[in-house]
Motif scaffolding. Structure first.
Motif, mmCIF file in Angstrom:
data_model
loop_
_atom_site.group_PDB
_atom_site.id
_atom_site.type_symbol
_atom_site.label_atom_id
_atom_site.label_comp_id
_atom_site.label_asym_id
_atom_site.label_seq_id
_atom_site.Cartn_x
_atom_site.Cartn_y
_atom_site.Cartn_z
ATOM 1 N N LEU A 150 0.832 -1.204 0.000
ATOM 2 C CA LEU A 150 0.000 0.000 0.000
ATOM 3 C C LEU A 150 0.864 1.251 0.000
ATOM 4 O O LEU A 150 0.511 2.259 -0.635
ATOM 5 N N LYS A 154 1.233 4.364 -3.450
ATOM 6 C CA LYS A 154 1.038 5.811 -3.376
ATOM 7 C C LYS A 154 1.779 6.549 -4.495
ATOM 8 O O LYS A 154 1.456 7.690 -4.808
ATOM 9 N N ALA A 191 -5.020 -2.019 7.875
ATOM 10 C CA ALA A 191 -4.615 -0.967 6.939
ATOM 11 C C ALA A 191 -5.311 0.348 7.280
ATOM 12 O O ALA A 191 -4.694 1.428 7.207
ATOM 13 N N ARG A 192 -6.575 0.271 7.648
ATOM 14 C CA ARG A 192 -7.298 1.471 8.057
ATOM 15 C C ARG A 192 -6.652 2.109 9.281
ATOM 16 O O ARG A 192 -6.493 3.332 9.352
ATOM 17 N N HIS A 196 -4.782 4.135 5.870
ATOM 18 C CA HIS A 196 -5.199 3.921 4.481
ATOM 19 C C HIS A 196 -6.725 3.915 4.390
ATOM 20 O O HIS A 196 -7.397 3.252 5.178
ATOM 21 N N GLU A 197 -7.263 4.638 3.422
ATOM 22 C CA GLU A 197 -8.712 4.731 3.257
ATOM 23 C C GLU A 197 -9.195 3.601 2.342
ATOM 24 O O GLU A 197 -9.273 3.757 1.126
#
Length: 235
Positions: A150, A154, A191-192, A196-197
């Motif tokens: 992740l 980006k 991840a949230r 991270h959205e």
């Protein structure tokens, strides 16, 4: 009155009713779960029938099949979603015809997709596919590699990372299947927590979507329960 399962309209209505029931049993709002009809192996005429019933997005495994159907159904302006394993040499074709990729599972594919999309002046939604099953036949990023992946994504402005996808183990044991879905939700939550959205969890197919909904699925990928049994060509 029960739906007429001999027609596409009847099967589609029955699937939607089953989704609603699964949501209610899980204490969830049915509006939280999107249906993605999977039209792989079915011809343009069948897809056109589904379009007449209100469907606009369709999941496909093979890029070549999307290309052929996109030509036949160009006037419909449909959204084609890649849900099958994707080779890097298909990136250019995907960049031209796909609205979304749900099977992003490695860095070289991200690089190829971003390059092809930049050349087209496009950006698309993507889901990262995690391997939550021990089956060798299943594809996906190892879950423990997700945080680093992740971070790497980006760098690619054409790839809008919206969530995660998985394929559960092919098992008659519901507990085994459900563990795969719970595993995906666990990694989404991690991840949230890391900032991270990721709003989407694409998990659950014709035979197991009720279990996926119970574990938090936001999108179920349904093929045979809507379109009928597939007639795969002999290999």
């Amino acid at each position: 009155m029960s739906a007429d399962l001999s027609t596409l309209a009847g099967r589609l209505a029955a699937v939607r009713a089953r989704i609603d029931t699964a949501c209610r049993e899980a204490g969830r709002d049915p509006a939280e779960v999107t249906l993605l009809p999977v039209s792989k192996t079915f011809g343009a005429d069948v897809v056109r029938e589904a379009v007449a019933l209100g469907e606009r997005r369709f999941g496909e495994n093979k890029v070549q099949e999307i290309q052929a159907k996109a030509v036949e159904l160009a006037a419909e302006s449909l959204d084609w979603v890649v849900i099958g394993h994707l080779q890097t040499n298909k990136a250019k074709a995907v960049a031209k015809v796909a609205a979304e990729v749900q099977s992003l599972d490695r860095l070289d594919l991200a690089v190829a997709l971003d390059k092809a999309l930049q050349a087209q002046g496009r950006a698309i939604d993507v889901l990262v596919q995690l391997k939550t099953s021990a089956e060798e036949s299943k594809y996906g990023l190892p879950p423990e590699a997700l945080p680093a992946f992740l971070g790497e994504l980006k760098a690619f402005s054409s790839l809008r990372v919206r969530g995660l996808m998985t394929l559960a183990e092919a098992s008659d044991d519901g507990a085994v299947v459900r563990r795969c879905f719970a595993h995906l939700r666990h990694w989404r939550d991690r991840a949230r927590d890391a900032g991270h959205e990721l709003s989407r969890l694409s998990m659950g197919m014709s035979g197991d979507f009720a279990l996926a909904i119970a574990e938090g699925s936001t999108e179920v990928r349904i093929g045979s329960a809507i379109f009928g049994a597939r007639d795969y060509p002999a290999s």
